[in-house]
Write an enzyme that holds these catalytic residues in place. Structure first.
Site, mmCIF file in Angstrom:
data_model
loop_
_atom_site.group_PDB
_atom_site.id
_atom_site.type_symbol
_atom_site.label_atom_id
_atom_site.label_comp_id
_atom_site.label_asym_id
_atom_site.label_seq_id
_atom_site.Cartn_x
_atom_site.Cartn_y
_atom_site.Cartn_z
ATOM 1 C CD GLU A 197 -3.669 57.253 13.017
ATOM 2 O OE1 GLU A 197 -4.788 57.702 12.680
ATOM 3 O OE2 GLU A 197 -3.029 56.463 12.315
ATOM 4 N NE ARG B 113 14.660 54.050 10.219
ATOM 5 C CZ ARG B 113 13.899 55.031 10.683
ATOM 6 N NH1 ARG B 113 13.920 55.331 11.975
ATOM 7 N NH2 ARG B 113 13.145 55.736 9.876
ATOM 8 N NE ARG C 79 -3.613 50.382 8.931
ATOM 9 C CZ ARG C 79 -4.569 51.129 9.452
ATOM 10 N NH1 ARG C 79 -5.574 51.529 8.716
ATOM 11 N NH2 ARG C 79 -4.536 51.494 10.720
ATOM 12 C CB CYS D 246 7.415 57.947 12.994
ATOM 13 S SG CYS D 246 8.241 56.421 13.395
ATOM 14 N NE ARG E 183 -5.235 53.679 14.120
ATOM 15 C CZ ARG E 183 -5.554 54.398 15.205
ATOM 16 N NH1 ARG E 183 -4.631 55.143 15.789
ATOM 17 N NH2 ARG E 183 -6.766 54.366 15.702
ATOM 18 C CE1 TYR F 228 -6.269 47.384 13.074
ATOM 19 C CE2 TYR F 228 -6.585 45.373 11.795
ATOM 20 C CZ TYR F 228 -6.467 46.748 11.856
ATOM 21 O OH TYR F 228 -6.524 47.493 10.707
ATOM 22 N NE ARG G 294 -11.821 47.364 9.796
ATOM 23 C CZ ARG G 294 -11.531 47.295 8.498
ATOM 24 N NH1 ARG G 294 -10.641 48.091 7.982
ATOM 25 N NH2 ARG G 294 -12.182 46.433 7.724
#
Length: 120
Positions: free
Chosen positions: A77, A62, A6, A74, A89, A107, A115
């Site tokens: 959220e 890409r 992540r 894509c 994210r 992050y 996080r």
């Protein structure tokens, strides 16, 4: 073994150059910290908060050398009240023998708030 890695980053404002530049910066940092080569990536999922709509973040990934054949998707959220704004994210699905506890999730910028337990 496929592992999920992540990462997240925030952008200053919803402009295409920020979306592309910061997405590429994030993905490069995730790859660097985890010693990932594009040919070992099964797929990448990129999400943005609903306040980002100026550009597709996948476009920047890409166009990175060696990444043109990596499947990337894509999406937005969930629009949850109080959520961190202007956030991108990523979730990389990577073929690796690295143990789960050694994976480095990344992050950056204000996304460290998401996080703090994983920020190094």
């Amino acid at each position: 073994m496929i592992r999920g890695i992540r990462g997240a980053i925030t952008i200053a404002e919803d402009k295409a150059e920020y979306v592309w530049g910061e997405t590429a910066r994030l993905v490069k940092e995730v790859a660097k910290q985890n010693n990932i080569e594009p040919e070992n990536i099964a797929s990448v999922t990129i999400s943005t908060t609903p306040d980002i709509h100026s550009a597709f973040p996948a476009k920047s990934v890409r166009t990175m050398p060696g990444w043109q054949f990596v499947p990337i998707m894509c999406m937005h959220e969930m629009d949850v009240p109080g959520a961190l704004p202007l956030c991108i994210r990523v979730l990389l699905h990577v073929n690796t023998n690295t143990p789960q506890h050694e994976i480095c999730h990344v992050y950056l910028e204000d996304a460290v708030k998401l996080r703090p337990d994983l920020v190094k």
